[in-house]
Design a protein around this motif. Structure first.
Motif, PDB file in Angstrom:
ATOM      1  N   ILE A  14      29.771  61.188  56.242  1.00 28.94           N
ATOM      2  CA  ILE A  14      30.957  61.632  55.505  1.00 28.94           C
ATOM      3  C   ILE A  14      30.599  61.838  54.037  1.00 28.94           C
ATOM      4  O   ILE A  14      30.943  62.859  53.429  1.00 28.94           O
ATOM      5  CB  ILE A  14      32.101  60.610  55.644  1.00 28.94           C
ATOM      6  CG1 ILE A  14      32.573  60.526  57.101  1.00 28.94           C
ATOM      7  CG2 ILE A  14      33.266  60.977  54.726  1.00 28.94           C
ATOM      8  CD1 ILE A  14      33.597  59.430  57.352  1.00 28.94           C
ATOM      9  N   LYS A  15      29.888  60.872  53.459  1.00 25.04           N
ATOM     10  CA  LYS A  15      29.464  60.980  52.061  1.00 25.04           C
ATOM     11  C   LYS A  15      28.605  62.221  51.852  1.00 25.04           C
ATOM     12  O   LYS A  15      28.792  62.963  50.877  1.00 25.04           O
ATOM     13  CB  LYS A  15      28.694  59.723  51.665  1.00 25.04           C
ATOM     14  CG  LYS A  15      28.100  59.730  50.266  1.00 25.04           C
ATOM     15  CD  LYS A  15      29.149  59.682  49.194  1.00 25.04           C
ATOM     16  CE  LYS A  15      28.508  59.473  47.820  1.00 25.04           C
ATOM     17  NZ  LYS A  15      29.519  59.470  46.729  1.00 25.04           N
ATOM     18  N   VAL A  57      43.662  62.570  50.097  1.00 22.84           N
ATOM     19  CA  VAL A  57      43.119  61.850  51.251  1.00 22.84           C
ATOM     20  C   VAL A  57      44.241  61.094  51.949  1.00 22.84           C
ATOM     21  O   VAL A  57      45.099  60.499  51.285  1.00 22.84           O
ATOM     22  CB  VAL A  57      42.020  60.842  50.834  1.00 22.84           C
ATOM     23  CG1 VAL A  57      41.428  60.151  52.058  1.00 22.84           C
ATOM     24  CG2 VAL A  57      40.924  61.523  50.017  1.00 22.84           C
ATOM     25  N   ASP A  58      44.228  61.113  53.279  1.00 26.51           N
ATOM     26  CA  ASP A  58      45.104  60.261  54.090  1.00 26.51           C
ATOM     27  C   ASP A  58      44.215  59.294  54.856  1.00 26.51           C
ATOM     28  O   ASP A  58      43.327  59.717  55.604  1.00 26.51           O
ATOM     29  CB  ASP A  58      45.925  61.099  55.075  1.00 26.51           C
ATOM     30  CG  ASP A  58      46.878  62.043  54.362  1.00 26.51           C
ATOM     31  OD1 ASP A  58      47.693  61.561  53.578  1.00 26.51           O
ATOM     32  OD2 ASP A  58      46.778  63.267  54.589  1.00 26.51           O
ATOM     33  N   PHE A  59      44.434  57.985  54.683  1.00 26.64           N
ATOM     34  CA  PHE A  59      43.554  56.958  55.256  1.00 26.64           C
ATOM     35  C   PHE A  59      44.425  55.889  55.909  1.00 26.64           C
ATOM     36  O   PHE A  59      45.226  55.234  55.231  1.00 26.64           O
ATOM     37  CB  PHE A  59      42.700  56.357  54.134  1.00 26.64           C
ATOM     38  CG  PHE A  59      41.512  55.548  54.590  1.00 26.64           C
ATOM     39  CD1 PHE A  59      41.104  55.504  55.912  1.00 26.64           C
ATOM     40  CD2 PHE A  59      40.777  54.826  53.663  1.00 26.64           C
ATOM     41  CE1 PHE A  59      40.000  54.767  56.307  1.00 26.64           C
ATOM     42  CE2 PHE A  59      39.670  54.073  54.042  1.00 26.64           C
ATOM     43  CZ  PHE A  59      39.288  54.045  55.369  1.00 26.64           C
ATOM     44  N   ASN A  60      44.280  55.713  57.208  1.00 27.56           N
ATOM     45  CA  ASN A  60      45.078  54.741  57.956  1.00 27.56           C
ATOM     46  C   ASN A  60      44.166  53.807  58.730  1.00 27.56           C
ATOM     47  O   ASN A  60      43.322  54.271  59.500  1.00 27.56           O
ATOM     48  CB  ASN A  60      46.018  55.448  58.936  1.00 27.56           C
ATOM     49  CG  ASN A  60      46.807  56.562  58.286  1.00 27.56           C
ATOM     50  OD1 ASN A  60      46.604  57.729  58.583  1.00 27.56           O
ATOM     51  ND2 ASN A  60      47.691  56.227  57.373  1.00 27.56           N
ATOM     52  N   ASP A  83      36.532  50.265  48.763  1.00 28.26           N
ATOM     53  CA  ASP A  83      35.167  50.545  48.318  1.00 28.26           C
ATOM     54  C   ASP A  83      34.655  51.849  48.929  1.00 28.26           C
ATOM     55  O   ASP A  83      33.987  52.634  48.240  1.00 28.26           O
ATOM     56  CB  ASP A  83      34.232  49.397  48.682  1.00 28.26           C
ATOM     57  CG  ASP A  83      32.796  49.710  48.298  1.00 28.26           C
ATOM     58  OD1 ASP A  83      32.513  49.770  47.080  1.00 28.26           O
ATOM     59  OD2 ASP A  83      31.970  49.935  49.198  1.00 28.26           O
ATOM     60  N   LEU A  84      34.942  52.065  50.207  1.00 28.98           N
ATOM     61  CA  LEU A  84      34.537  53.334  50.820  1.00 28.98           C
ATOM     62  C   LEU A  84      35.165  54.512  50.090  1.00 28.98           C
ATOM     63  O   LEU A  84      34.489  55.517  49.807  1.00 28.98           O
ATOM     64  CB  LEU A  84      34.947  53.353  52.294  1.00 28.98           C
ATOM     65  CG  LEU A  84      34.104  52.513  53.250  1.00 28.98           C
ATOM     66  CD1 LEU A  84      34.758  52.464  54.628  1.00 28.98           C
ATOM     67  CD2 LEU A  84      32.678  53.076  53.362  1.00 28.98           C
ATOM     68  N   LEU A  85      36.456  54.424  49.784  1.00 30.41           N
ATOM     69  CA  LEU A  85      37.131  55.504  49.069  1.00 30.41           C
ATOM     70  C   LEU A  85      36.481  55.753  47.716  1.00 30.41           C
ATOM     71  O   LEU A  85      36.199  56.907  47.337  1.00 30.41           O
ATOM     72  CB  LEU A  85      38.612  55.174  48.888  1.00 30.41           C
ATOM     73  CG  LEU A  85      39.510  55.329  50.111  1.00 30.41           C
ATOM     74  CD1 LEU A  85      40.867  54.675  49.866  1.00 30.41           C
ATOM     75  CD2 LEU A  85      39.682  56.797  50.487  1.00 30.41           C
ATOM     76  N   ASN A  86      36.246  54.695  46.950  1.00 36.92           N
ATOM     77  CA  ASN A  86      35.632  54.848  45.630  1.00 36.92           C
ATOM     78  C   ASN A  86      34.276  55.533  45.734  1.00 36.92           C
ATOM     79  O   ASN A  86      33.937  56.399  44.915  1.00 36.92           O
ATOM     80  CB  ASN A  86      35.464  53.478  44.965  1.00 36.92           C
ATOM     81  CG  ASN A  86      36.783  52.782  44.702  1.00 36.92           C
ATOM     82  OD1 ASN A  86      37.854  53.381  44.777  1.00 36.92           O
ATOM     83  ND2 ASN A  86      36.718  51.492  44.402  1.00 36.92           N
ATOM     84  N   TRP A  87      33.513  55.125  46.741  1.00 37.33           N
ATOM     85  CA  TRP A  87      32.163  55.671  46.947  1.00 37.33           C
ATOM     86  C   TRP A  87      32.226  57.107  47.454  1.00 37.33           C
ATOM     87  O   TRP A  87      31.521  57.985  46.939  1.00 37.33           O
ATOM     88  CB  TRP A  87      31.423  54.749  47.926  1.00 37.33           C
ATOM     89  CG  TRP A  87      30.102  55.227  48.394  1.00 37.33           C
ATOM     90  CD1 TRP A  87      28.985  55.479  47.637  1.00 37.33           C
ATOM     91  CD2 TRP A  87      29.728  55.484  49.755  1.00 37.33           C
ATOM     92  NE1 TRP A  87      27.946  55.882  48.445  1.00 37.33           N
ATOM     93  CE2 TRP A  87      28.380  55.878  49.741  1.00 37.33           C
ATOM     94  CE3 TRP A  87      30.394  55.399  50.970  1.00 37.33           C
ATOM     95  CZ2 TRP A  87      27.680  56.214  50.908  1.00 37.33           C
ATOM     96  CZ3 TRP A  87      29.717  55.720  52.129  1.00 37.33           C
ATOM     97  CH2 TRP A  87      28.375  56.122  52.099  1.00 37.33           C
ATOM     98  N   ILE A 109      47.325  55.888  45.784  1.00 36.30           N
ATOM     99  CA  ILE A 109      46.314  55.642  44.762  1.00 36.30           C
ATOM    100  C   ILE A 109      45.982  56.954  44.070  1.00 36.30           C
ATOM    101  O   ILE A 109      45.652  57.945  44.738  1.00 36.30           O
ATOM    102  CB  ILE A 109      45.026  55.052  45.381  1.00 36.30           C
ATOM    103  CG1 ILE A 109      45.347  53.851  46.270  1.00 36.30           C
ATOM    104  CG2 ILE A 109      44.034  54.669  44.288  1.00 36.30           C
ATOM    105  CD1 ILE A 109      44.221  53.492  47.222  1.00 36.30           C
ATOM    106  N   LYS A 110      46.075  56.974  42.764  1.00 35.98           N
ATOM    107  CA  LYS A 110      45.646  58.134  41.982  1.00 35.98           C
ATOM    108  C   LYS A 110      44.295  57.822  41.371  1.00 35.98           C
ATOM    109  O   LYS A 110      44.112  56.786  40.725  1.00 35.98           O
ATOM    110  CB  LYS A 110      46.648  58.457  40.874  1.00 35.98           C
ATOM    111  CG  LYS A 110      46.252  59.670  40.026  1.00 35.98           C
ATOM    112  CD  LYS A 110      47.250  59.914  38.910  1.00 35.98           C
ATOM    113  CE  LYS A 110      46.868  61.147  38.088  1.00 35.98           C
ATOM    114  NZ  LYS A 110      45.581  60.946  37.374  1.00 35.98           N
ATOM    115  N   TYR A 111      43.335  58.706  41.580  1.00 37.19           N
ATOM    116  CA  TYR A 111      41.986  58.521  41.050  1.00 37.19           C
ATOM    117  C   TYR A 111      41.822  59.231  39.715  1.00 37.19           C
ATOM    118  O   TYR A 111      42.570  60.161  39.376  1.00 37.19           O
ATOM    119  CB  TYR A 111      40.952  59.015  42.063  1.00 37.19           C
ATOM    120  CG  TYR A 111      40.618  57.949  43.084  1.00 37.19           C
ATOM    121  CD1 TYR A 111      39.484  57.154  42.950  1.00 37.19           C
ATOM    122  CD2 TYR A 111      41.483  57.693  44.142  1.00 37.19           C
ATOM    123  CE1 TYR A 111      39.199  56.149  43.856  1.00 37.19           C
ATOM    124  CE2 TYR A 111      41.203  56.687  45.067  1.00 37.19           C
ATOM    125  CZ  TYR A 111      40.056  55.919  44.912  1.00 37.19           C
ATOM    126  OH  TYR A 111      39.788  54.912  45.803  1.00 37.19           O
TER     127      TYR A 111
END
Length: 467
Positions: A172-173, A187-190, A225-229, A313-315
């Motif tokens: 994915i990265k 992003v939608d993450f469930n 952490d996955l999202l940040n990365w 979450i807003k990045y």
């Protein structure tokens, strides 16, 4: 596996470290340069400590490292840890005494989450590099104390984020780095925890906010952490909802623990710990030392964490994320979708009506934690570009060891820390902080009924691009 490092290689490694390309903690190799083994001390002899950070290191890397001390407040678990890890080092109830007498190069922290900061800070201040299990800590105040300690110590803190190292997550990265779908915009993450694994958090100390910081911190730190990365950016602002509506005081009845509960015949969540020899020997036989009950009733009144959670979450790079965590799903798995300027990337794991399951819901977590379950399967990612048909990308996947991430994390830390990683999967104090702070901000948002800015919490300022 390398057992010797020549001087030229070591100097190259130090140059790599100064350039910022090596994993935090590369200086751990200096004892090996001298022909010595890396000296490790472990504090916290629960299941994660003595298996993943204990026995597996002994089994795989005994030629380059050795355990010189184990520390815990429970003497029974310490005795069991020695046998389970197959080591003969001294044991301690006093952490400072262990570090002073054994002089470890590396301290590994696998205690209760709320105590991580105590041993991280003491370890750094006493001249050791430190490796901590996730989450790094449980609130913004302890987080700032850890940041300050690493700055003044001239030592390294490594955070054990293993999911980054799974080949599926890495793919994915890679696709996002290649801008397969253009610039990511939302992003939608469930994430779904089933009634076996999800319920287990409410039996343990994790069900108490003061011990684990809620699942916003203990569990979701993995996901944040996955999202940040993946997004290569820091979180900037969080708004969240959360509630406890299934476990805790919502239950129709309750008992002291599953073993002696009068309702075991009618409770769908009844769990017999005595059928698990390992957990019985580690926890049940030693609960008289410190009072920790591993099979507590998940409907007990003292539970004070959330069992359903949702956050926006807003990045700092203006990506918007919608995230949710459910702890009583009929199945265990997750879905994610990245929306981009040129298309959409979708990924998932263990959605039973999307893929054929070869393992029962009761066995899913056990297999994920099994360090020997390394069979390679293939799972799809879907890349769908604008104006084109979708593309199914098959990725190698390992069920055991957190999707194959565990062993790759260990190899990076202990075998080739100097090796450049194009995906930048090694995690240090800033990574640990940013993942925890999303959960802390979500918790604070629920309590204050307002968005919480990450910059409010510590002196770390969010960056549009991670460094």
């Amino acid at each position: 596996m390398p057992t010797e490092i020549n001087r030229r290689h070591f100097l190259t490694m130090l140059s790599s470290l100064s350039a910022g390309t090596a994993v935090a903690g590369s200086t751990l190799w200096s004892p090996i340069l001298k022909g010595e083994k890396l000296k490790i001390a472990l504090v916290g002899t629960g299941i994660r400590g003595i298996t993943f950070w204990g026995r597996r290191l002994v089994e795989k890397y005994s030629d380059i490292l050795e355990f010189v001390g184990l520390c815990d407040i429970n003497p029974g678990r310490l005795e069991f840890a020695l046998k389970e890890m197959q080591v003969s080092c001294p044991t301690y109830a006093n952490f400072e005494k262990m570090v002073q007498e054994r002089k470890p190069d590396l301290v590994i922290v696998t205690t209760k989450d709320s105590n991580h900061h105590e041993f991280i800070i003491k370890g750094l201040d006493m001249g050791c590099d430190v490796l901590t299990e996730k989450p790094m800590t449980t609130d913004e105040f302890k987080c700032q104390e850890i940041i300050d300690a690493e700055r003044r110590s001239n030592k390294n803190l490594i955070v054990g984020f293993n999911y980054r190292w799974s080949p599926y997550m890495t793919k994915i990265k890679e696709l996002l780095m290649e801008e397969k779908i253009g610039k990511v915009t939302s992003v939608d993450f469930n994430w779904y925890l089933n009634t076996y694994h999800g319920a287990s958090y409410f039996r343990r100390w994790h069900g108490l906010r003061q011990a684990g910081g809620t699942l916003w911190v203990h569990k979701a730190t993995h996901h944040f952490d996955l999202l940040n990365w993946w997004l290569d950016s820091d979180p900037e602002e969080v708004f969240a909802y959360g509630d406890l509506e299934h476990y805790g005081s919502n239950g129709p009845f309750r008992g002291n623990n599953c073993r002696d509960c009068a309702h075991k015949d009618k409770c769908a969540f009844h769990w017999d710990i005595t059928k698990n020899e390992f957990l019985t020997n580690l926890y049940t036989k030693n609960e008289h030392h410190d009072g920790y009950i591993r099979d507590n009733c998940l409907f007990r009144e003292e539970i004070n964490i959330y069992d359903k959670m949702s956050a926006q979450i807003k990045y700092a790079n203006n990506v918007f994320v919608n995230y949710s965590l459910t702890t009583y799903s009929p199945f265990e798995g997750w879905r994610i979708a990245f929306n981009g300027t040129d298309g959409r990337l979708e990924a998932w794991q263990d959605i039973p009506y999307v893929e054929e399951q070869d393992v029962s819901q009761a066995e899913l977590h056990a297999q994920e934690m099994n360090q020997n379950a390394g069979e390679i399967n293939y799972k799809p990612l879907i890349a769908h570009n604008l104006w084109n048909d979708y593309e199914r990308i098959m990725v190698g996947y390992e069920r055991g060891g957190h999707g194959g991430g565990d062993k790759r994390l260990h190899d990076k830390i202990f075998v080739h820390p100097e090796k450049e990683d194009p995906y930048e999967r090694a995690a240090g104090v800033r990574d640990g902080a940013m993942s925890v702070l999303i959960g802390v901000a979500a918790r604070n948002s629920i309590e204050s009924d307002r968005p919480v800015r990450i910059a409010e919490l510590t002196d770390l300022q969010p960056r549009a691009k991670r460094i």
